[in-house]
Design an enzyme around this catalytic site. Structure first.
Site, PDB file in Angstrom:
ATOM      1  N   MET A   1     -40.763 -25.287 -29.500  1.00  0.00           N
ATOM      2  CA  MET A   1     -40.998 -25.681 -28.112  1.00  0.00           C
ATOM      3  C   MET A   1     -39.725 -26.165 -27.441  1.00  0.00           C
ATOM      4  O   MET A   1     -39.520 -25.971 -26.241  1.00  0.00           O
ATOM      5  CB  MET A   1     -42.072 -26.768 -28.046  1.00  0.00           C
ATOM      6  CG  MET A   1     -43.467 -26.295 -28.425  1.00  0.00           C
ATOM      7  SD  MET A   1     -44.013 -24.854 -27.476  1.00  0.00           S
ATOM      8  CE  MET A   1     -43.871 -25.463 -25.799  1.00  0.00           C
TER       9      MET A   1
ATOM     10  N   ASP B   1     -33.149 -22.129  -8.813  1.00  0.00           N
ATOM     11  CA  ASP B   1     -32.886 -23.172  -7.819  1.00  0.00           C
ATOM     12  C   ASP B   1     -31.496 -23.032  -7.214  1.00  0.00           C
ATOM     13  O   ASP B   1     -31.317 -23.216  -5.999  1.00  0.00           O
ATOM     14  CB  ASP B   1     -33.031 -24.547  -8.468  1.00  0.00           C
ATOM     15  CG  ASP B   1     -32.693 -25.665  -7.505  1.00  0.00           C
ATOM     16  OD1 ASP B   1     -33.427 -25.833  -6.510  1.00  0.00           O
ATOM     17  OD2 ASP B   1     -31.680 -26.360  -7.737  1.00  0.00           O
TER      18      ASP B   1
END
Length: 226
Positions: free
Chosen positions: A180, A195
């Protein structure tokens, strides 16, 4: 028609727990009577009920999941739980994940020339990916807060598809894997690229987030290319 009624009833039953079996059979009886205009007892309702009863353990087992499907974050009653890793041994663990950001030619050229208004896209995304890996347990609720011994994030411009290839690696010496953490690293890096570049284009795509390989732990080594 009978098959259709049975299918509808069986689908409805999947949402019932074991103690609602009688209610489910009663609903089936009403459906049978409305279709055939007679009591369902003349159409072997007891046999149908027995069939449903026989399927009940399988339905409940699939719903609860537990040991059958290997969902360690699901308890015996189907509730979410954090895995207790206390009995597990600490071993060296590593994981590698990948991701791709498709920029398009216009944005790709701007990033290549380091002309984006927010600055050096790849350098900022790299730091963001490393930081993301360290924050995994805060972002993913049932992940353990583990000590990472190393995180590496690499971003390369790919002129073949006007994209950015991202690879993230995480390592630890602990009781649970770092898959993860690697996946979070590339995900956050990809989001940061978006972004940094979104002012120039809204067509940017983040795609192909996946685990490439992992080593260590009870399950052993695994590689997507094997």
């Amino acid at each position: 028609m009978l098959l259709r009624v049975l299918n509808l009833s069986r689908r409805g039953f999947c949402s019932h727990s074991g103690h609602d079996i009688a209610s489910a059979i009663a609903e089936l009886n009403k459906e049978m009577e409305s279709v055939f205009g007679e009591s369902s007892s003349t159409i072997h309702s007891s046999s149908i009920g027995n069939d449903i009863m026989a399927e009940a353990p399988q339905l409940v087992s699939l719903k609860i999941g537990g040991s059958g499907l290997g969902l360690t974050h699901v308890g015996s009653k189907g509730e979410a739980q954090m895995v207790d890793v206390t009995p597990k041994e600490s071993t060296k663990r590593a994981a590698t994940a990948s991701c791709k950001v498709i920029l398009g030619k216009k944005v790709f050229d701007l990033v290549s020339a380091n002309q984006m208004a927010k600055g050096d896209v790849l350098s900022v995304a790299k730091i963001a990916g490393i930081n993301g890996a360290k924050q995994t347990s805060s972002l993913i609720p049932l992940c353990h807060n583990i000590i990472l011994t190393h995180v590496h994030v690499d971003l390369k411009l790919n002129p073949n598809d006007f994209g950015v290839d991202i690879v993230g690696e995480a390592t630890s010496a602990g009781k649970t894997g770092v898959e993860m953490e690697a996946l979070t690293a590339v995900s956050v890096a990809g989001l940061t690229v978006y972004d940094m570049c979104k002012a120039a284009s809204k067509d940017i795509q983040i795609t192909g987030i996946q685990l490439e390989r992992k080593t260590g732990g009870k399950s052993g080594d695994w590689s997507r290319k094997e």
